[in-house]
Design a protein around this motif. Sequence first.
Motif, PDB file in Angstrom:
ATOM      1  N   UNK A 128      -4.270 -10.431   7.214  1.00 44.62           N
ATOM      2  CA  UNK A 128      -4.112 -10.456   5.751  1.00 44.62           C
ATOM      3  C   UNK A 128      -2.870  -9.626   5.455  1.00 44.62           C
ATOM      4  N   UNK A 129      -1.859 -10.314   5.049  1.00 47.56           N
ATOM      5  CA  UNK A 129      -0.486  -9.811   5.053  1.00 47.56           C
ATOM      6  C   UNK A 129      -0.211  -8.817   3.932  1.00 47.56           C
ATOM      7  N   UNK A 130       0.536  -7.776   4.273  1.00 47.77           N
ATOM      8  CA  UNK A 130       0.969  -6.837   3.249  1.00 47.77           C
ATOM      9  C   UNK A 130       2.079  -5.947   3.770  1.00 47.77           C
ATOM     10  N   UNK A 131       2.490  -5.020   2.910  1.00 43.42           N
ATOM     11  CA  UNK A 131       3.557  -4.074   3.261  1.00 43.42           C
ATOM     12  C   UNK A 131       3.059  -2.659   3.048  1.00 43.42           C
ATOM     13  N   UNK A 132       3.598  -1.748   3.823  1.00 42.25           N
ATOM     14  CA  UNK A 132       3.197  -0.351   3.672  1.00 42.25           C
ATOM     15  C   UNK A 132       4.368   0.530   4.085  1.00 42.25           C
ATOM     16  N   UNK A 133       5.348   0.615   3.224  1.00 44.96           N
ATOM     17  CA  UNK A 133       6.540   1.416   3.506  1.00 44.96           C
ATOM     18  C   UNK A 133       7.259   1.715   2.195  1.00 44.96           C
ATOM     19  N   UNK A 134       8.170   2.653   2.256  1.00 45.21           N
ATOM     20  CA  UNK A 134       8.904   3.024   1.060  1.00 45.21           C
ATOM     21  C   UNK A 134      10.010   2.008   0.798  1.00 45.21           C
ATOM     22  N   UNK A 135       9.749   1.121  -0.135  1.00 44.02           N
ATOM     23  CA  UNK A 135      10.690   0.026  -0.403  1.00 44.02           C
ATOM     24  C   UNK A 135      12.019   0.547  -0.954  1.00 44.02           C
ATOM     25  N   UNK A 136      11.965   1.758  -1.549  1.00 46.31           N
ATOM     26  CA  UNK A 136      13.203   2.323  -2.113  1.00 46.31           C
ATOM     27  C   UNK A 136      14.228   2.641  -1.035  1.00 46.31           C
ATOM     28  N   UNK A 137      13.757   2.760   0.189  1.00 46.44           N
ATOM     29  CA  UNK A 137      14.688   3.124   1.270  1.00 46.44           C
ATOM     30  C   UNK A 137      15.283   1.911   1.974  1.00 46.44           C
ATOM     31  N   UNK A 138      14.966   0.717   1.496  1.00 41.74           N
ATOM     32  CA  UNK A 138      15.443  -0.486   2.188  1.00 41.74           C
ATOM     33  C   UNK A 138      16.870  -0.852   1.784  1.00 41.74           C
ATOM     34  N   UNK A 139      17.595  -1.432   2.720  1.00 39.44           N
ATOM     35  CA  UNK A 139      18.936  -1.932   2.385  1.00 39.44           C
ATOM     36  C   UNK A 139      18.793  -3.274   1.658  1.00 39.44           C
ATOM     37  N   UNK A 140      19.870  -3.701   1.024  1.00 41.88           N
ATOM     38  CA  UNK A 140      19.830  -4.991   0.321  1.00 41.88           C
ATOM     39  C   UNK A 140      19.524  -6.128   1.298  1.00 41.88           C
ATOM     40  N   UNK A 141      20.049  -5.977   2.500  1.00 36.47           N
ATOM     41  CA  UNK A 141      19.835  -6.999   3.533  1.00 36.47           C
ATOM     42  C   UNK A 141      18.349  -7.097   3.893  1.00 36.47           C
ATOM     43  N   UNK A 142      17.738  -5.913   4.040  1.00 33.83           N
ATOM     44  CA  UNK A 142      16.308  -5.897   4.375  1.00 33.83           C
ATOM     45  C   UNK A 142      15.470  -6.478   3.234  1.00 33.83           C
ATOM     46  N   UNK A 143      15.884  -6.155   2.021  1.00 31.77           N
ATOM     47  CA  UNK A 143      15.143  -6.695   0.868  1.00 31.77           C
ATOM     48  C   UNK A 143      15.214  -8.220   0.854  1.00 31.77           C
ATOM     49  N   UNK A 195       0.850  -1.187   0.000  1.00 31.22           N
ATOM     50  CA  UNK A 195       0.000   0.000   0.000  1.00 31.22           C
ATOM     51  C   UNK A 195       0.889   1.242   0.000  1.00 31.22           C
ATOM     52  N   UNK A 196       0.488   2.234  -0.800  1.00 34.87           N
ATOM     53  CA  UNK A 196       1.353   3.406  -1.000  1.00 34.87           C
ATOM     54  C   UNK A 196       1.278   4.432   0.135  1.00 34.87           C
ATOM     55  N   UNK A 197       0.308   4.278   1.081  1.00 42.54           N
ATOM     56  CA  UNK A 197       0.073   5.368   2.038  1.00 42.54           C
ATOM     57  C   UNK A 197       1.306   5.696   2.880  1.00 42.54           C
ATOM     58  N   UNK A 198       1.760   4.777   3.679  1.00 40.61           N
ATOM     59  CA  UNK A 198       2.909   5.108   4.532  1.00 40.61           C
ATOM     60  C   UNK A 198       4.210   5.186   3.729  1.00 40.61           C
ATOM     61  N   UNK A 199       4.147   4.809   2.443  1.00 42.70           N
ATOM     62  CA  UNK A 199       5.337   4.932   1.594  1.00 42.70           C
ATOM     63  C   UNK A 199       5.515   6.381   1.158  1.00 42.70           C
ATOM     64  N   UNK A 200       4.401   7.032   0.765  1.00 45.76           N
ATOM     65  CA  UNK A 200       4.586   8.396   0.237  1.00 45.76           C
ATOM     66  C   UNK A 200       3.430   9.344   0.554  1.00 45.76           C
ATOM     67  N   UNK A 201       2.439   8.885   1.315  1.00 44.26           N
ATOM     68  CA  UNK A 201       1.278   9.727   1.658  1.00 44.26           C
ATOM     69  C   UNK A 201       0.736  10.393   0.385  1.00 44.26           C
TER      70      UNK A 201
END
Length: 727
Positions: free
Chosen positions: A598-613, A334-340
Amino acid sequence: MSIVFNEKHRTISLHTKNTTYQMQIDRYGFLLHLYYGKRAEGCMDYLLTYYDRGFSGNPYDAGTDKTYSMDALPQEFPSLGTGDYRTPACIIKNTDRTYSSDFRYDSHSIREGKYSLKGLPAVYADTEEAQTLEVVLVDRVTGVKAVLLYGVLPEYDVITRSVRIINASEGHISVKKLMPACLEMVGGDYDFITFYGRHAMERNCQRIPIGHGVSKIGSLRGTSSHQYNPAVIVAEHDATEDSGGCYSLAFVYSGGFQSEAGKDQYYQTRVLMGFSEEQFAYPLSAGEEFQSPEVMMSYSSEGLGKLSQNFHRCIRTHLCRGKYKETVRPILLNSWEASYFDFTGESLLKLAKQAADLGIEMFVMDDGWFGNRDSELRGLGDWKVNEEKLGCTLGELISRVNDMGLKFGIWIEPEMVNEDSDLYREHPDWAFVIPGRRPNRSRYQLVLDFSRKEVVDYIYEQICGVLDQGNVEYVKWDMNRSLADIYSATADSQGRVLHDYVLGLYDFLERLVNRYPNILIEGCSGGGGRFDAGMLYYTPQIWCSDNTDPIDRLEIQYGTSFIYPASSVGAHVSASPNHQTGRITPLKTRGMVAMAGTFGYELNLNELSEEEKAEIRRQIEEYKKYASLVQTGHYYRLTNPQTDNQGAWEFVSEDQKEALVQVVGIKKHANMTVDYIKVKGLKENTMYRDTESGQVYNSTALREAGIPKPVLEGEYQAYQWHFVCEE
Ligand code: GLA
């Protein structure tokens, strides 16, 4: 046969697999409540006691018998005016402007299948799975009828109740109070378990003894609300997760509600669930009827765990509908907490690309894509795609997302309007505003008058116009304020408006699910402000809370689990530090907590480290392994995160061959003590293997002595065991 009428005793018994509910048509035609509890045969009218009780009057029919009083007898549908001075289930203002009703038995019928309710959500079942009892009560003086409906689902230990008021009188009446469910307990000490909260901290569990005077919870907000959930549990004072008698009641309704519980002068307990009384006065002209929503009820003699499982199973399979009701839901970003509000078409596509690379299955574009909506201040009501902001049409955006192998979902908030919108400038009277008063604002928005069909029709057309632009497979239906300033320009009475609003909402949703059977709709109201059984009929999952902090979520999801299944709980992994609390937590912990829904993600994936990815990729693979167990397994609460060091829960497959135990540390000290997690629901005295470590355990020992949670370095550490049966 689950519903049995006994002519000799004039009792009607509703039997489910493990429970019995019994009522009796007594000598004066009053419909008395006899029993609700563990399955039992025979007539239970010996439970009724008759004594001369001071200041408890007697119906005229009783003649000189001073021992017969409605003030002390347990009833199915107590009304004001019969000499019962306790809180009533029904108050009607009659044509002669009095408030008395005297409902007596008129007739009853039993039929196969479960009744349905026109325009309202309700539990459904195949004809052979359920039976319906209809009892007609009539006030012989006014002619007004109360038709009590009972749905019985034996396999699920669920009984539903609804009531229809028929104005068979000559004139105009008004329904002032209506509570479709009434529980009466002639003896015993009970606790009232309710779920209170606030925005971003919903459904905290409170357990208080039911005492003298009425404990009341409810919502005046026109929605079920963050503040109190329209579901309660009544539990024997010493009932635990695993033992003791307890009842649950959930209003299958998304508007205002109230639930009352109290002991009367003879220490008898009455519990009611139904409409909020404030601002409710439903007018009925001669010949008109009013159908209440229903209340789902269940009883467990084996404690709260079993009670929750009864509801989970029934809600999941007989209230939720549609393509996704039984299938594992797509893992979304979900884009909300990624970029509002701060995005462009290109930035969304960049995010979607990252999502696809990580194995996420659906991309959801949240708020900010329409009208001139760049902030909370404006745009609601103008459901026109902002192609300038997106840099392309919606259709093009969706195709590009689909080309990445992702499904596409979109956010909408159909019930709202900003004053700064073309819609409001054109139709200011479509919003709830009382003429001559300045309206209450909330999040800079007003509520559209969905009690008016033309308003619902217009917004419906606008929303369909958007959804038809491409391959939309998910919709997040949001609702971000409470109702206020209730005034509808076209209503004949303002006392009906709040309920008609909910009917308008349901009408819209019903049309939407029929027109788009392939779209998964997720409900939302500032997170879990409208998390109720009514919404689950249209939206099989609901965004559980705007709070994505996994440690707060332990409590929120714990409270939610008493009534609602994990398959309905929208839960996402978000950034750390968390945007709501600032708390820093491990990615593993965030993943584990989100996996319990019901599983999902809501964060800016561009800011993740390779390890986190890399960790997210692993997390997704792991979730896929357990998703079906989480969705359909029996859920057990293993600790109470409100008070314990650990938050722990478990999913056990229906055949008991597999279990997933998840635990998150809440408190951390130096030289930490060890917590033992007691594992439940496995086959008795059977060996189970932990698939991670290969170690084999005995199930009885796991339940009785528990399993030590490893003491791990750092705060908020998560741990899990996946057990499979060795047999
Ligand atoms: C509500 C929702 C959030 C988000 C915003 C958008 O607060 O609960 O998830 O969609 O609205 O405005």
